[in-house]
Design an enzyme around this catalytic site. Structure first.
Site, PDB file in Angstrom:
ATOM      1  CG  HIS A 154      -1.807   1.127   1.422  1.00 42.93           C
ATOM      2  ND1 HIS A 154      -3.185   1.029   1.360  1.00 42.93           N
ATOM      3  CD2 HIS A 154      -1.536   2.433   1.685  1.00 42.93           C
ATOM      4  CE1 HIS A 154      -3.709   2.232   1.564  1.00 42.93           C
ATOM      5  NE2 HIS A 154      -2.743   3.102   1.769  1.00 42.93           N
ATOM      6  CD  GLU A 155       1.743   3.450   3.647  1.00 38.79           C
ATOM      7  OE1 GLU A 155       1.956   4.556   3.108  1.00 38.79           O
ATOM      8  OE2 GLU A 155       0.692   3.195   4.268  1.00 38.79           O
TER       9      GLU A 155
HETATM   10 NI    NI Z   1      -2.592   5.139   2.341  1.00 40.15          NI
END
Ligand code: NI
Length: 183
Positions: A154-155
């Site tokens: 996600h990051e």
């Molecule tokens: Ni986020």
């Protein structure tokens, strides 16, 4: 704890849709402070009393771009036992390898920059080996799995200007669910 003075950008901000740049070492004083602030913010957001006191949303990860700094830096704060936290500081990450197996968050992913309900799931690798640098620029490798593997992906997407909502097909938000394991 004192709430750090950071402003988290909303998805409408165009910076969140741009690619962040590689970090050159040594880190500036401002970058070090930003990393500390992001960790403190996430930690406080995971402590119920602080979360209520400051009206925070709980979060486990933040990328520099989310506070307006276009550098390839993210942090993750994992609660390993009640009110005990493990911090990950990840700079210039590269995915070296990943599992075939894919997983998804059953209740859907969240993001401190996406302030609305989102239906749908995002396919993520169950396990990965990632190469990165620490605050001093020293390289390290880390093996991540399950929710931490999802958080890393996600990051890393944030560093490439991608939000989790960009990966959900609004016409078929639960696409390929049968081929993945729910966590
Ligand atoms: Ni986020």
């Amino acid at each position: 704890m004192k709430l750090p003075n950071i402003t988290i950008l909303d998805e409408k901000d165009k910076r969140l849709h741009q690619k962040s740049e590689d970090v050159v070492f040594p880190l500036s004083k401002e970058d070090k402070q930003m990393i500390k602030d992001m960790i403190d913010y996430l930690t406080m957001s995971q402590i119920e009393e602080e979360r209520e006191k400051y009206d925070l949303r709980a979060g486990m990860g933040l990328s520099a771009v989310q506070v307006g700094v276009m550098k390839r830096i993210f942090v993750i704060v994992e609660e390993t036992e009640p009110e005990k936290f493990k911090n990950y500081i990840v700079i210039n990450p590269k995915i070296l390898s990943h599992s075939e197996e894919q997983i998804f968050v059953g209740e859907g992913e969240g993001c401190l920059s996406v302030n609305r309900e989102v239906d749908g799931i995002v396919p993520r690798y169950a396990r990965m080996t990632v190469k990165a640098q620490d605050m001093d620029g020293h390289p390290y490798e880390i093996r991540v799995r399950e929710d931490i593997s999802i958080a890393f992906q996600h990051e890393i997407d944030h560093l490439n200007g991608i939000l989790f909502v960009d990966k959900i097909d609004p016409k078929n938000p639960y696409k390929n669910q049968k081929n993945m394991r729910e966590i």
